[in-house]
Design an enzyme around this catalytic site. Structure first.
Site, PDB file in Angstrom:
ATOM      1  CB  THR A  62      -0.952   0.024   1.218  1.00 49.46           C
ATOM      2  OG1 THR A  62      -0.222  -0.184   2.416  1.00 49.46           O
ATOM      3  CG2 THR A  62      -2.041  -1.037   1.100  1.00 49.46           C
ATOM      4  CB  SER A 102       3.912   0.115  -1.708  1.00 52.21           C
ATOM      5  OG  SER A 102       3.671   0.998  -2.782  1.00 52.21           O
ATOM      6  CD  GLN A 159       3.675  -2.315  -6.186  1.00 53.39           C
ATOM      7  OE1 GLN A 159       3.821  -1.491  -5.294  1.00 53.39           O
ATOM      8  NE2 GLN A 159       3.460  -1.950  -7.447  1.00 53.39           N
ATOM      9  CE1 TYR A 213       1.564  -0.310 -10.084  1.00 55.62           C
ATOM     10  CE2 TYR A 213       3.087   1.011  -8.795  1.00 55.62           C
ATOM     11  CZ  TYR A 213       1.836   0.455  -8.968  1.00 55.62           C
ATOM     12  OH  TYR A 213       0.868   0.651  -8.022  1.00 55.62           O
ATOM     13  CE  LYS A 270      -1.501  -6.120  -5.173  1.00 54.91           C
ATOM     14  NZ  LYS A 270      -2.038  -4.860  -5.697  1.00 54.91           N
ATOM     15  NE  ARG A 292      -6.405   2.339  -3.587  1.00 57.98           N
ATOM     16  CZ  ARG A 292      -6.699   3.288  -2.700  1.00 57.98           C
ATOM     17  NH1 ARG A 292      -7.789   3.158  -1.964  1.00 57.98           N
ATOM     18  NH2 ARG A 292      -5.941   4.346  -2.546  1.00 57.98           N
ATOM     19  CG  ASP A 340      -5.328  -8.168  -3.416  1.00 57.60           C
ATOM     20  OD1 ASP A 340      -6.194  -7.943  -4.284  1.00 57.60           O
ATOM     21  OD2 ASP A 340      -4.188  -7.664  -3.457  1.00 57.60           O
ATOM     22  N   GLY A 359     -11.238  -7.254  -0.406  1.00 61.01           N
ATOM     23  CA  GLY A 359     -12.401  -7.500   0.433  1.00 61.01           C
ATOM     24  C   GLY A 359     -12.172  -8.412   1.622  1.00 61.01           C
ATOM     25  N   GLY A 415      -4.990  -5.479   2.123  1.00 66.56           N
ATOM     26  CA  GLY A 415      -4.579  -4.096   1.954  1.00 66.56           C
ATOM     27  C   GLY A 415      -5.190  -3.248   3.053  1.00 66.56           C
TER      28      GLY A 415
HETATM   29  C1  LIG Z   1      -4.335   3.074   0.193  1.00 63.81           C
HETATM   30  C2  LIG Z   1      -3.972   1.951  -0.743  1.00 63.81           C
HETATM   31  C3  LIG Z   1      -2.778   2.024  -1.442  1.00 63.81           C
HETATM   32  C4  LIG Z   1      -2.419   0.997  -2.319  1.00 63.81           C
HETATM   33  N1  LIG Z   1      -1.198   1.055  -2.953  1.00 63.81           N
HETATM   34  C5  LIG Z   1      -0.827   0.052  -3.769  1.00 63.81           C
HETATM   35  C6  LIG Z   1       0.459   0.052  -4.372  1.00 63.81           C
HETATM   36  O1  LIG Z   1       1.265   0.957  -4.170  1.00 63.81           O
HETATM   37  N2  LIG Z   1       0.771  -0.981  -5.202  1.00 63.81           N
HETATM   38  C7  LIG Z   1      -0.098  -2.015  -5.451  1.00 63.81           C
HETATM   39  O2  LIG Z   1       0.230  -2.934  -6.210  1.00 63.81           O
HETATM   40  N3  LIG Z   1      -1.314  -2.055  -4.854  1.00 63.81           N
HETATM   41  C8  LIG Z   1      -1.685  -1.065  -4.019  1.00 63.81           C
HETATM   42  N4  LIG Z   1      -2.907  -1.125  -3.400  1.00 63.81           N
HETATM   43  C9  LIG Z   1      -3.779  -2.288  -3.609  1.00 63.81           C
HETATM   44  C10 LIG Z   1      -3.475  -3.372  -2.560  1.00 63.81           C
HETATM   45  O3  LIG Z   1      -2.198  -3.925  -2.741  1.00 63.81           O
HETATM   46  C11 LIG Z   1      -4.494  -4.513  -2.630  1.00 63.81           C
HETATM   47  O4  LIG Z   1      -4.540  -5.020  -3.945  1.00 63.81           O
HETATM   48  C12 LIG Z   1      -5.907  -4.088  -2.200  1.00 63.81           C
HETATM   49  O5  LIG Z   1      -5.851  -3.143  -1.169  1.00 63.81           O
HETATM   50  C13 LIG Z   1      -6.686  -5.313  -1.757  1.00 63.81           C
HETATM   51  O6  LIG Z   1      -7.982  -4.993  -1.379  1.00 63.81           O
HETATM   52  P1  LIG Z   1      -8.431  -4.738   0.163  1.00 63.81           P
HETATM   53  O7  LIG Z   1      -7.943  -3.355   0.475  1.00 63.81           O
HETATM   54  O8  LIG Z   1      -9.892  -4.824   0.113  1.00 63.81           O
HETATM   55  O9  LIG Z   1      -7.745  -5.771   1.011  1.00 63.81           O
HETATM   56  C14 LIG Z   1      -3.283  -0.105  -2.519  1.00 63.81           C
HETATM   57  C15 LIG Z   1      -4.483  -0.176  -1.789  1.00 63.81           C
HETATM   58  C16 LIG Z   1      -4.829   0.833  -0.911  1.00 63.81           C
HETATM   59  C17 LIG Z   1      -6.106   0.717  -0.144  1.00 63.81           C
END
Ligand SMILES: Cc1cc2nc3c(=O)[nH]c(=O)nc-3n(C[C@H](O)[C@H](O)[C@H](O)COP(=O)(O)O)c2cc1C
Length: 382
Positions: free
Chosen positions: A81, A109, A131, A133, A254, A281, A309, A311, A332
């Site tokens: 995250t 992240s 993680q 890109y 991912k 997102r 991942d 939920g 997350g």
């Molecule tokens: C605030 C926030 C920041 C995130 N930042 C990244 C990130 O930098 N890289 C990434 O691959 N996923 C990111 N994600 C997605 C998470 O890795 C993950 O896929 C997702 O939060 C899973 O869903 P959940 O929040 O319902 O558990 C982010 C999610 C949130 C909520």
């Protein structure tokens, strides 16, 4: 209620909501467009009912499993995250510490707000994953993954569902930007949330520390722009093969939702794939991950590990994902709500809640070991 007495992840979410300015809470809690996928990630878990077995000896229960060949105390991985320090100063190290305490891997992240080397220093025993890109600037990608190798990350998690950023309406309406723009609403919230404001004044506005390299302008805004301008909408499969070769270690892809993409990932030689819609997102109305999982499991079989991942808010959600073929779940927001509520104590509590709920679920469904769960245990309701 304190974080330590929180009974559920939702309790921690409510505490996070009251501790954080609205724009920050919404950045964490919100998702793209109409937030359909965010909701479906949850409601589709709720459509799965247990078919419990009785008169099974569940006196000794086992939640542990192996993840990428090493023992993990739970079938769980903390997902990456970005900008987590918006939730709590040095949230990344708190989450890494909690993950290590719980015996599960932690994913740094690429946009972490603590530099990856500092996370390693703070959590020397952590199972760290990194993680990334596949950026337009190949040298930037190469240097980030080289640093991840130096600090001993055991896997590279390549996120492939961000050809461009999704549009998050809560952020738009809150005028949420990085760095935060001082709107009247935010200023009011800063007065309302003195503990949060105190941390920001003490530790500074969170920035994407991994990009601070002496070559680029290190202002918060420039680092965020560097990251987003480097996302590559022209990225295709052949580049993934090249990144895999450059990295040379375990690779997790991912953001897979389609069985044909899962097949392609396996053919490229990934070690694992994460069935993920980025927590809703990115593409809104993307299928929920728990729905996407079974056909992907059927396609991939045992050729790669599969994580899920999106939920996960209950230990029983982890068990449902395992029953439908995931090797592990990733979290997350569950961890972020915890850390936003009370720092390390809150993220410890989030992981404890999930571990206890998973254990109780195993007992009540009559399955002594999480790794024995299979589709026989669940019933998909209409
Ligand atoms: C605030 C926030 C920041 C995130 N930042 C990244 C990130 O930098 N890289 C990434 O691959 N996923 C990111 N994600 C997605 C998470 O890795 C993950 O896929 C997702 O939060 C899973 O869903 P959940 O929040 O319902 O558990 C982010 C999610 C949130 C909520």
């Amino acid at each position: 209620m304190t974080a330590v007495s929180a009974a559920t992840i939702d309790d921690l979410r409510q505490m996070a909501r009251s501790r954080l300015p609205r724009a920050v809470f919404d950045f964490i809690d919100g998702a793209a467009d109409d937030e359909l996928t965010l909701r479906w990630n949850r409601t589709d878990f709720d459509r799965i009912a247990w078919r419990p077995r009785v008169l099974v000896d569940v006196a000794a229960r086992e939640s542990s499993t192996t993840i990428l060949g090493a023992r993990a105390a739970l079938p769980l991985i903390v997902a990456p995250t970005g900008l987590a320090a918006l939730a709590w100063a040095k949230a990344d190290t708190a989450l890494a510490g909690s993950a290590t305490g719980a015996g599960v891997p932690f994913t740094i992240s690429t946009s972490s707000s603590v530099r990856m080397e500092a996370i390693r220093e703070a959590a020397p025993d952590a199972r760290l994953w990194f993680q990334a890109y596949a950026y337009k600037d190949r040298e930037l990608t190469r240097s980030l993954i080289a640093r991840a190798r130096v600090i001993g990350c055991e896997a590279l998690v390549l996120t492939v569902d961000v050809p461009m950023l999704g549009r998050r309406l809560r952020d738009l309406y809150n005028r949420f930007t990085v760095p935060l723009r001082p709107t009247p609403r935010l200023l009011w919230d800063m007065l309302r949330c003195p503990r949060w404001t105190g941390q920001i004044l003490l530790h500074g506005v969170p920035r994407m520390q991994n990009f601070v390299d002496g070559k680029h302008d290190a202002s918060v805004a420039s680092l965020a722009a560097l990251m987003t301008s480097n996302l590559d909408p022209a990225l295709t499969w052949d580049r993934i093969g090249r990144v895999r070769d450059e990295w040379g270690g375990k690779l997790v892809l991912k953001g897979i939702l389609h069985p044909e993409d899962a097949e392609r990932a396996v053919r490229i030689g990934v070690d694992a794939l994460a069935v993920s819609n980025h927590g809703g997102r990115q593409l809104d109305a993307a299928t929920s991950t728990i729905r996407a999982l079974p056909p992907i499991v059927a396609t991939v079989g045992r050729r790669a590990e599969i994580y899920l991942d999106g939920g996960i808010r209950r230990g029983s959600d982890i068990a449902k994902a395992c029953a439908l073929g995931a090797k592990a779940a990733m979290i997350g927001r569950a961890g972020l709500y915890g850390v936003a509520a009370a720092g390390r104590a809150g993220s410890d509590r989030a992981l404890r809640i999930l571990a206890e709920e998973l254990d109780r679920c195993l007992a009540l469904v009559g399955c002594p070991s999480a790794s024995q769960l299979d589709p026989n245990w669940v019933d998909l309701r209409d």
